[in-house]
Design a protein around this motif. Structure first.
Motif, PDB file in Angstrom:
ATOM      1  N   LEU A   1      -7.044  -6.842   0.146  1.00 12.83           N
ATOM      2  CA  LEU A   1      -5.920  -7.703   0.519  1.00 12.83           C
ATOM      3  C   LEU A   1      -5.786  -8.758   1.668  1.00 12.83           C
ATOM      4  N   LYS A   2      -5.963  -8.842   2.746  1.00 13.01           N
ATOM      5  CA  LYS A   2      -6.754  -9.804   3.677  1.00 13.01           C
ATOM      6  C   LYS A   2      -7.492 -10.813   3.707  1.00 13.01           C
ATOM      7  N   GLU A   3      -8.129 -10.398   2.622  1.00 10.73           N
ATOM      8  CA  GLU A   3      -8.407 -11.405   1.652  1.00 10.73           C
ATOM      9  C   GLU A   3      -8.350 -12.174   0.750  1.00 10.73           C
ATOM     10  N   ALA A   4      -7.632 -11.598   0.230  1.00 15.85           N
ATOM     11  CA  ALA A   4      -6.741 -12.270  -0.562  1.00 15.85           C
ATOM     12  C   ALA A   4      -5.748 -13.334  -0.586  1.00 15.85           C
ATOM     13  N   GLY A   5      -5.154 -12.666   1.250  1.00 19.23           N
ATOM     14  CA  GLY A   5      -4.854 -13.894   1.576  1.00 19.23           C
ATOM     15  C   GLY A   5      -3.034 -13.164   2.171  1.00 19.23           C
ATOM     16  N   VAL A   6      -2.955 -12.038   2.544  1.00 18.29           N
ATOM     17  CA  VAL A   6      -1.364 -11.905   1.907  1.00 18.29           C
ATOM     18  C   VAL A   6      -1.240 -11.526   4.200  1.00 18.29           C
ATOM     19  N   ASP A   7       0.293 -12.389   4.412  1.00 21.90           N
ATOM     20  CA  ASP A   7       0.864 -11.765   5.720  1.00 21.90           C
ATOM     21  C   ASP A   7       0.573 -10.782   6.306  1.00 21.90           C
ATOM     22  N   LEU A   8       1.021  -9.888   5.958  1.00 17.84           N
ATOM     23  CA  LEU A   8       1.038  -9.018   6.356  1.00 17.84           C
ATOM     24  C   LEU A   8       1.032  -7.765   5.592  1.00 17.84           C
ATOM     25  N   ILE A   9       0.723  -6.358   6.048  1.00 19.71           N
ATOM     26  CA  ILE A   9       0.445  -4.917   5.452  1.00 19.71           C
ATOM     27  C   ILE A   9       2.085  -4.227   5.036  1.00 19.71           C
ATOM     28  N   ALA A  10       2.181  -3.985   3.913  1.00 21.28           N
ATOM     29  CA  ALA A  10       3.906  -2.865   3.993  1.00 21.28           C
ATOM     30  C   ALA A  10       3.701  -2.008   3.705  1.00 21.28           C
ATOM     31  N   ALA A  11       2.783  -0.807   4.429  1.00 19.42           N
ATOM     32  CA  ALA A  11       2.815   0.877   4.093  1.00 19.42           C
ATOM     33  C   ALA A  11       3.665   1.317   3.655  1.00 19.42           C
ATOM     34  N   GLU A  12       4.145   1.615   2.524  1.00 18.35           N
ATOM     35  CA  GLU A  12       5.589   1.914   2.044  1.00 18.35           C
ATOM     36  C   GLU A  12       5.655   3.565   0.839  1.00 18.35           C
ATOM     37  N   THR A  13       6.905   3.768   0.269  1.00 16.36           N
ATOM     38  CA  THR A  13       7.181   5.788   0.185  1.00 16.36           C
ATOM     39  C   THR A  13       5.716   6.217   0.831  1.00 16.36           C
ATOM     40  N   LEU A  14       5.665   6.426   1.969  1.00 13.77           N
ATOM     41  CA  LEU A  14       4.816   7.355   2.460  1.00 13.77           C
ATOM     42  C   LEU A  14       6.282   8.595   1.816  1.00 13.77           C
ATOM     43  N   LEU A  15       5.126   9.502   2.197  1.00 15.93           N
ATOM     44  CA  LEU A  15       5.732  11.165   2.493  1.00 15.93           C
ATOM     45  C   LEU A  15       4.832  12.330   2.999  1.00 15.93           C
ATOM     46  N   SER A  16       4.870  11.129   4.646  1.00 13.96           N
ATOM     47  CA  SER A  16       4.340  12.066   5.124  1.00 13.96           C
ATOM     48  C   SER A  16       3.435  11.111   6.114  1.00 13.96           C
ATOM     49  N   GLY A  17       4.431  11.465   7.211  1.00 11.97           N
ATOM     50  CA  GLY A  17       3.887  10.272   8.666  1.00 11.97           C
ATOM     51  C   GLY A  17       2.160  10.438   8.545  1.00 11.97           C
ATOM     52  N   GLU A  18       1.111  11.924   8.199  1.00 10.83           N
ATOM     53  CA  GLU A  18       0.116  11.880   8.177  1.00 10.83           C
ATOM     54  C   GLU A  18      -0.614  10.945   7.418  1.00 10.83           C
ATOM     55  N   GLU A  19      -0.098  10.308   6.250  1.00 14.20           N
ATOM     56  CA  GLU A  19      -0.730   9.186   5.183  1.00 14.20           C
ATOM     57  C   GLU A  19      -0.343   8.221   5.913  1.00 14.20           C
ATOM     58  N   GLY A  20       0.447   7.822   6.406  1.00 13.58           N
ATOM     59  CA  GLY A  20       0.795   6.619   7.549  1.00 13.58           C
ATOM     60  C   GLY A  20      -0.531   6.486   8.187  1.00 13.58           C
ATOM     61  N   ALA A  21      -0.819   7.108   9.416  1.00 15.99           N
ATOM     62  CA  ALA A  21      -1.928   7.133  10.087  1.00 15.99           C
ATOM     63  C   ALA A  21      -2.889   7.104   9.437  1.00 15.99           C
ATOM     64  N   VAL A  22      -3.395   7.784   8.622  1.00 11.73           N
ATOM     65  CA  VAL A  22      -4.901   7.245   7.276  1.00 11.73           C
ATOM     66  C   VAL A  22      -5.340   6.343   7.341  1.00 11.73           C
ATOM     67  N   ILE A  23      -3.810   4.917   7.011  1.00 14.28           N
ATOM     68  CA  ILE A  23      -3.354   3.601   6.617  1.00 14.28           C
ATOM     69  C   ILE A  23      -3.971   2.575   7.617  1.00 14.28           C
ATOM     70  N   LEU A  24      -2.967   3.852   8.750  1.00 11.83           N
ATOM     71  CA  LEU A  24      -3.267   2.666   9.869  1.00 11.83           C
ATOM     72  C   LEU A  24      -5.073   2.508  10.739  1.00 11.83           C
ATOM     73  N   ASP A  25      -5.167   3.613  10.868  1.00 13.86           N
ATOM     74  CA  ASP A  25      -6.725   4.032  10.718  1.00 13.86           C
ATOM     75  C   ASP A  25      -7.273   2.673   9.654  1.00 13.86           C
ATOM     76  N   ALA A  26      -6.922   2.415   8.401  1.00 13.98           N
ATOM     77  CA  ALA A  26      -7.550   1.911   7.484  1.00 13.98           C
ATOM     78  C   ALA A  26      -7.724   0.105   8.119  1.00 13.98           C
TER      79      ALA A  26
ATOM     80  N   VAL B   1       0.928  -1.041  -0.060  1.00 14.99           N
ATOM     81  CA  VAL B   1       0.031  -0.052  -0.175  1.00 14.99           C
ATOM     82  C   VAL B   1       0.870   0.546  -0.084  1.00 14.99           C
ATOM     83  N   SER B   2       0.460   1.821  -0.448  1.00 13.33           N
ATOM     84  CA  SER B   2       1.005   3.175  -1.000  1.00 13.33           C
ATOM     85  C   SER B   2       0.673   4.328  -0.567  1.00 13.33           C
ATOM     86  N   SER B   3       1.326   5.808  -0.743  1.00 14.57           N
ATOM     87  CA  SER B   3       1.048   7.092  -0.559  1.00 14.57           C
ATOM     88  C   SER B   3      -0.323   7.256  -2.461  1.00 14.57           C
TER      89      SER B   3
END
Length: 285
Positions: A133-158, A108-110
């Motif tokens: 992604l969860k339903e497809a059977g991934v083992d974990l989530i990689a939120a990468e190439t984020l431009l700010s902590g705020e973007e990461g915060a939205v992804i973590l909420d989701a 997942v990314s920016s």
């Protein structure tokens, strides 16, 4: 994989991540400017071959090519199937490539449009992507190439409803500054506080320029630190192509310094190949 299982795995020692996807697919014939996700669906043998090569080189986690597989990232493109089904097929290809020998991370990314969209619009798009992604059977989530902590915060909420471990990595300048302002150290500390299971950097510059940044992150957080840098700084050719300066052996040696600075999840980003991961694995394990 549960968050508890991830913590147990990290207590055993470093986790080896894969290298670049996009730059290798371009080298294999993918035109610039097309959707990586859609091109990978049309050329599954290229993706599977690349990811199998990463596993053969020692990667313990491969990233499914779902970087922009959400309603914002694919807006305006003609899709062969709905986004959840498209996401599921991309994950299936990566799971086939892994062959049970490596974990598969949902990537997942920016969106690149953080400042232009309302929180709810971003959140809903990420929830749809992360649920698929969860339903497809991934083992974990990689939120990468984020431009700010705020973007990461939205992804973590989701991602909260998935129960999966979430790795958050941001792209930085060599001095630790973030592209949208602020610094990597405050951002990583904030993301840890919001529940990230690992934090750190990806993309950015080469590993030879990031030792102080990784050490600074290590001092600020208690969760594992990610280092997934580029193969050095690119040189742009007359044809507009990016050529990365750091070969596999030099990359591997430089990654030792990042491990020693405190990184526990180590891999490569733009310009890195299975040969880079093999060289890195050879000196880290």
């Amino acid at each position: 994989m549960t968050k508890e299982q991830f913590r147990a795995r990290m207590s055993e020692g470093p986790l080896i991540l894969d290298g670049a996807t996009g730059s290798n697919l371009i080298a294999a014939g993918m035109p610039r400017g097309v959707s990586t996700e859609l091109w990978a669906l049309e050329h599954p043998e290229v993706l599977i071959g690349l990811q199998r090569a990463y596993v053969d080189a020692g990667a313990q986690v491969i990233y499914a090519p779902t970087f922009q597989a959400n309603r914002i990232g694919l807006e305006g493109r003609t899709l062969p199937r709905p986004i959840p089904a498209l996401t599921g097929e991309l994950v299936r290809l990566s799971r086939e490539a892994a062959g049970g020998r490596a974990l598969v991370a949902g990537d997942v990314s920016s969106t690149g449009r953080f400042a232009l969209l309302e929180y709810d619009e971003l959140y809903d798009a990420y929830v749809e992507q992360l649920t698929a992604l969860k339903e497809a059977g991934v083992d974990l989530i990689a939120a990468e190439t984020l431009l700010s902590g705020e973007e990461g915060a939205v992804i973590l909420d989701a991602a909260a409803g998935t129960g999966l471990p979430v790795l958050c990595s941001l792209t930085v300048e060599a001095d630790g500054g973030l592209l949208l302002g602020g610094n990597i150290y405050d951002a990583c500390a904030g993301l840890e506080g919001l529940g990230a299971d690992a934090v750190g950097i990806n993309c950015s510059c080469g590993p030879d320029q990031l030792q102080a940044v990784v050490a600074g992150i290590r001092r600020r957080v208690g969760v594992p630190v990610i280092a997934k840098p580029n193969a050095g700084l690119p040189v742009i050719t007359e044809a507009g192509e990016a050529v990365y300066s750091m070969g596999p052996e030099a990359f591997g040696r430089a990654m030792v310094s990042l491990r020693d600075a405190g990184a526990a999840l180590l891999g490569g980003c733009c310009g890195t190949t299975p040969a880079h991961i093999r060289a890195m694995t050879g000196v880290l394990t």
